[in-house]
Motif scaffolding. Structure first.
Motif, PDB file in Angstrom:
ATOM      1  N   PRO A 173       2.356  -9.474   5.480  1.00 54.11           N
ATOM      2  CA  PRO A 173       2.758  -8.076   5.687  1.00 54.11           C
ATOM      3  C   PRO A 173       4.183  -7.779   5.199  1.00 54.11           C
ATOM      4  O   PRO A 173       4.507  -6.633   4.915  1.00 54.11           O
ATOM      5  N   LYS A 174       4.998  -8.813   5.117  1.00 55.25           N
ATOM      6  CA  LYS A 174       6.405  -8.602   4.754  1.00 55.25           C
ATOM      7  C   LYS A 174       6.664  -8.732   3.260  1.00 55.25           C
ATOM      8  O   LYS A 174       7.803  -8.545   2.815  1.00 55.25           O
ATOM      9  N   ARG A 175       5.664  -9.086   2.501  1.00 52.68           N
ATOM     10  CA  ARG A 175       5.848  -9.313   1.065  1.00 52.68           C
ATOM     11  C   ARG A 175       5.002  -8.328   0.268  1.00 52.68           C
ATOM     12  O   ARG A 175       4.029  -7.785   0.783  1.00 52.68           O
ATOM     13  N   PRO A 176       5.381  -8.098  -1.025  1.00 50.32           N
ATOM     14  CA  PRO A 176       4.650  -7.107  -1.821  1.00 50.32           C
ATOM     15  C   PRO A 176       3.183  -7.498  -2.062  1.00 50.32           C
ATOM     16  O   PRO A 176       2.823  -8.670  -1.986  1.00 50.32           O
ATOM     17  N   ALA A 177       2.365  -6.483  -2.353  1.00 48.54           N
ATOM     18  CA  ALA A 177       0.978  -6.704  -2.773  1.00 48.54           C
ATOM     19  C   ALA A 177       0.996  -7.370  -4.144  1.00 48.54           C
ATOM     20  O   ALA A 177       2.023  -7.355  -4.834  1.00 48.54           O
ATOM     21  N   PRO A 178      -0.142  -7.964  -4.570  1.00 49.49           N
ATOM     22  CA  PRO A 178      -0.194  -8.506  -5.934  1.00 49.49           C
ATOM     23  C   PRO A 178       0.224  -7.438  -6.947  1.00 49.49           C
ATOM     24  O   PRO A 178      -0.232  -6.305  -6.878  1.00 49.49           O
ATOM     25  N   SER A 198      -6.006  -8.366   2.666  1.00 47.94           N
ATOM     26  CA  SER A 198      -5.267  -7.548   3.638  1.00 47.94           C
ATOM     27  C   SER A 198      -4.250  -6.638   2.960  1.00 47.94           C
ATOM     28  O   SER A 198      -3.862  -5.611   3.500  1.00 47.94           O
ATOM     29  N   LYS A 199      -3.799  -7.009   1.744  1.00 45.56           N
ATOM     30  CA  LYS A 199      -2.879  -6.137   1.010  1.00 45.56           C
ATOM     31  C   LYS A 199      -3.620  -5.070   0.225  1.00 45.56           C
ATOM     32  O   LYS A 199      -3.120  -3.972   0.013  1.00 45.56           O
ATOM     33  N   LEU A 200      -4.817  -5.403  -0.239  1.00 47.16           N
ATOM     34  CA  LEU A 200      -5.547  -4.508  -1.151  1.00 47.16           C
ATOM     35  C   LEU A 200      -6.275  -3.402  -0.407  1.00 47.16           C
ATOM     36  O   LEU A 200      -6.494  -2.316  -0.932  1.00 47.16           O
ATOM     37  N   SER A 212     -12.641 -10.854  -1.517  1.00 51.23           N
ATOM     38  CA  SER A 212     -11.409 -10.379  -2.166  1.00 51.23           C
ATOM     39  C   SER A 212     -11.718  -9.768  -3.531  1.00 51.23           C
ATOM     40  O   SER A 212     -11.053  -8.820  -3.955  1.00 51.23           O
ATOM     41  N   GLY A 213     -12.747 -10.264  -4.225  1.00 50.70           N
ATOM     42  CA  GLY A 213     -13.144  -9.641  -5.492  1.00 50.70           C
ATOM     43  C   GLY A 213     -13.517  -8.177  -5.272  1.00 50.70           C
ATOM     44  O   GLY A 213     -13.085  -7.286  -6.019  1.00 50.70           O
ATOM     45  N   CYS A 214     -14.305  -7.917  -4.229  1.00 55.85           N
ATOM     46  CA  CYS A 214     -14.674  -6.531  -3.901  1.00 55.85           C
ATOM     47  C   CYS A 214     -13.433  -5.725  -3.534  1.00 55.85           C
ATOM     48  O   CYS A 214     -13.322  -4.544  -3.895  1.00 55.85           O
ATOM     49  N   ALA A 215     -12.497  -6.366  -2.836  1.00 60.30           N
ATOM     50  CA  ALA A 215     -11.274  -5.662  -2.429  1.00 60.30           C
ATOM     51  C   ALA A 215     -10.433  -5.278  -3.652  1.00 60.30           C
ATOM     52  O   ALA A 215      -9.883  -4.172  -3.721  1.00 60.30           O
ATOM     53  N   ASN A 238      -9.600  -1.504  -4.673  1.00 63.87           N
ATOM     54  CA  ASN A 238      -8.210  -1.081  -4.837  1.00 63.87           C
ATOM     55  C   ASN A 238      -8.009  -0.425  -6.208  1.00 63.87           C
ATOM     56  O   ASN A 238      -7.276   0.559  -6.326  1.00 63.87           O
ATOM     57  N   TYR A 239      -8.683  -0.967  -7.230  1.00 67.24           N
ATOM     58  CA  TYR A 239      -8.503  -0.426  -8.585  1.00 67.24           C
ATOM     59  C   TYR A 239      -9.379   0.798  -8.846  1.00 67.24           C
ATOM     60  O   TYR A 239      -8.892   1.826  -9.328  1.00 67.24           O
ATOM     61  N   THR A 240     -10.674   0.717  -8.510  1.00 66.51           N
ATOM     62  CA  THR A 240     -11.581   1.823  -8.878  1.00 66.51           C
ATOM     63  C   THR A 240     -11.640   2.917  -7.810  1.00 66.51           C
ATOM     64  O   THR A 240     -12.016   4.040  -8.101  1.00 66.51           O
TER      65      THR A 240
END
Ligand SMILES: *[C@@H]1O[C@H](CO)[C@@H](O)[C@H](O)[C@H]1NC(C)=O
Ligand SMILES: *[C@@H]1O[C@H](CO)[C@@H](O)[C@H](O)[C@H]1NC(C)=O
Ligand SMILES: *[C@@H]1O[C@H](CO)[C@@H](O)[C@H](O)[C@H]1NC(C)=O
Ligand SMILES: *[C@@H]1O[C@H](CO)[C@@H](O)[C@H](O)[C@H]1NC(C)=O
Ligand SMILES: *[C@@H]1O[C@H](CO)[C@@H](O)[C@H](O)[C@H]1NC(C)=O
Ligand SMILES: *[C@@H]1O[C@H](CO)[C@@H](O)[C@H](O)[C@H]1NC(C)=O
Ligand SMILES: *[C@@H]1O[C@H](CO)[C@@H](O)[C@H](O)[C@H]1NC(C)=O
Ligand SMILES: *[C@@H]1O[C@H](CO)[C@@H](O)[C@H](O)[C@H]1NC(C)=O
Ligand SMILES: *[C@@H]1O[C@H](CO)[C@@H](O)[C@H](O)[C@H]1NC(C)=O
Ligand SMILES: *[C@@H]1O[C@H](CO)[C@@H](O)[C@H](O)[C@H]1NC(C)=O
Ligand SMILES: *[C@@H]1O[C@H](CO)[C@@H](O)[C@H](O)[C@H]1NC(C)=O
Length: 441
Positions: A379-384, A320-322, A252-255, A259-261
């Motif tokens: 899947p039904k809720r917002p990403a962080p 899964s969100k990122l 998840s750290g890589c994700a 997602n950011y870079t």
């Protein structure tokens, strides 16, 4: 793959009844599990300490448990537990607001502090109800944990890395482990994405490169995260146990970094860690069910290890969100695991059933049941959230320093301090020996 007990076969197949497409069913199942978790919460009981769970939960597991409960309020949009969680997170932050509260300060490790840090980072990302004192913002608390942990970065031995222990009198001070470094990596990646401050990207990169360089990350066909390495002989002797939560921290750290870079290298690492994460699932007639591969088949997981898959499931949900292209795989794993957890929790406890909610055969596994159930809602809720899109927690990039000075050697103890510490160490000595046995096997 020799660390896996490959000869394990499932001796029982039960009917699966949880309808993972029915939000009400999921919510009711999660409510039941949450009650089981709360039975162990001491903070609302007479004579109990706010923020603490009774045995077998250790302090770090309490930190992780609040991360699960906090997500529960988010996934089901249910505010009932918000005051309880908020009070606990504020109370355990300690006088310096950095999760080194006095009661823990002689025994606490980098990983213990790290897990509380990740929980308050999660609070910022979920836009969890803000503390009334602005100095205690969730983000500021996470930054304080980051600041104190990164100030312990140890260039003197093996070209970098965090030691397991903060204090030299604790067993494990000579060990640089993946969970401590993984927590710093994960926290840095998340702070980078939330605040859009690239100094945190540099830190995440530094931790990753060090772990890779010293041989804690394998890179052949499978990408795993080894447990840690003794500092002697320039960190040449890696302990090759593989735990699900370390896989989750790196994945998840890589994700977050991808997602950011949007740097493709982080996508590639994410996909490699994700593909390899399948070893933490048991294939029960086509259903992939989460498990702690190194100890669960032999029923030898200790209290720490029993909570790893809960954290792993949370990190999978975030991933899964990122990285949307991971969603299908991860949701499939989460749903089949939720089915199995619901099935197991519905049983009376037996040796084959690690969950057993009603009679608390093993309450630490309840957190895992909760995480796989509530992540069905992902899947039904917002990403962080980030500071730019919905997160309201305020930044305090300089928080956390007062008593633990930056770039200094660990505290030098007086004889009196050492005597006090020795008593504490001997009290917890048994559990440390237990942990060490596991590290060494
Ligand atoms: C969903 O589950 C609830 C509670 O078990 C039930 O009352 C409801 O009818 C179910 N909804 C559907 C569409 O199956
Ligand atoms: C909200 O959470 C509380 C505490 O877990 C639970 O008792 C309650 O049933 C939940 N509400 C709903 C609507 O599920
Ligand atoms: C520290 O321990 C004392 C004695 O058990 C307790 O009263 C106090 O609430 C604890 N503080 C924290 C932050 O846990
Ligand atoms: C970015 O993060 C670094 C590291 O914590 C901090 O020193 C710096 O003040 C931050 N910059 C801003 C603009 O917040
Ligand atoms: C010690 O290990 C570090 C990290 O792997 C490496 O960068 C360094 O070159 C090594 N030093 C020696 C003397 O081998
Ligand atoms: C590596 O560590 C293990 C476990 O502590 C130990 O048994 C082994 O002798 C060590 N090997 C070397 C080469 O130091
Ligand atoms: C990522 O993986 C793809 C496919 O294997 C490869 O073509 C690409 O060069 C990799 N990118 C980086 C930055 O390593
Ligand atoms: C799981 O096992 C089934 C047979 O029970 C098999 O068809 C399937 O390919 C397996 N899946 C994975 C991912 O290994
Ligand atoms: C980052 O996460 C957001 C929220 O889920 C998603 O919409 C976006 O596509 C992700 N970015 C990348 C580069 O995958
Ligand atoms: C589980 O235990 C309860 C209470 O002891 C008992 O009433 C019930 O019949 C048991 N269920 C099964 C399936 O054994
Ligand atoms: C986040 O919380 C703040 C303060 O409670 C609120 O104003 C804002 O609408 C929330 N953002 C989202 C996306 O819910």
């Amino acid at each position: 793959m020799n660390f896996l007990v490959l000869s394990y076969f499932v001796t029982f197949i039960h009917c699966i009844w949880l309808d993972t497409n029915n939000d009400t069913t999921i919510r009711l199942a999660a409510n039941t599990v949450v009650q089981g978790v709360l039975d162990y919460y001491e903070g609302d009981k007479y004579g109990g300490t706010v923020g603490m769970f009774s045995s077998p939960y250790y302090w770090w597991e309490a930190g992780a448990a609040f991360g699960s409960l906090l997500d529960y309020t988010f996934f089901f949009e249910n505010d009932t537990l918000v005051p309880l969680i908020k009070e606990a997170l504020e109370y355990q932050a300690g006088d310096d607001l950095n999760y080194i509260p006095l009661n823990q300060s002689t025994t606490e490790g980098n990983d213990d502090q790290g897990f509380w840090g990740l929980t308050v980072m999660g609070a910022a990302e979920r836009n969890f109800s803000n503390p009334s004192d602005p100095k205690k913002s969730w983000l500021g608390l996470a930054q304080a944990v980051f600041n104190t942990m990164s100030s312990r970065w140890d260039d003197d031995q093996c070209g970098g890395g965090l030691r397991w222990q903060i204090f030299q009198w604790n067993t494990g001070y000579d060990y640089k482990n993946s969970v401590s470094n993984g927590c710093l990596f994960n926290l840095a990646a998340r702070l980078a994405r939330y605040t859009a401050n690239d100094t945190y990207v540099e830190w995440a990169e530094r931790v990753f490169d060090w772990m890779y360089g010293v041989g804690l990350l394998t890179e052949n066909e499978w990408w795993f995260v080894y447990d840690g390495v003794k500092i002697n002989n320039n960190c040449s002797n890696v302990t090759k146990n593989v735990w699900s939560y370390n896989q989750g921290l790196l994945l998840s750290g890589c994700a977050y970094l991808y997602n950011y870079t949007e740097d493709e290298k982080w996508l590639n690492y994410s996909m490699n860690f994700l593909r390899s994460a399948q070893v933490f699932f048991k294939n029960i007639s086509g259903n992939m069910v989460i498990y702690e591969a190194a100890c669960q088949p032999s029923k030898n997981c200790n209290n720490d290890q029993r909570s790893f898959i809960a954290n792993f499931a949370r990190f999978l949900g975030l991933t899964s969100k990122l990285i949307p292209q991971t969603e299908e795989t991860i949701n499939g794993w989460i749903k089949s695991s939720a089915n199995a957890a619901a099935d197991w929790t519905n049983w009376n406890s037996t040796d084959d059933n690690p969950y057993g909610v009603g009679n608390h055969y093993d309450n630490v596994y309840e957190l895992s049941a909760l995480e796989v159930m509530q992540n069905v809602m992902t899947p039904k809720r917002p990403a962080p959230y980030t500071a730019n899109d919905g997160g309201s927690s305020k930044s305090h990039p300089g928080n956390g320093y007062p008593k633990i000075k930056q770039n200094t050697k660990p505290l030098t103890l007086t004889t009196k301090d050492k005597a006090g510490a020795a008593i504490i160490t001997s009290i917890i000595g048994l559990s440390i020996i237990g942990t060490l046995i596991w590290l060494l096997i």
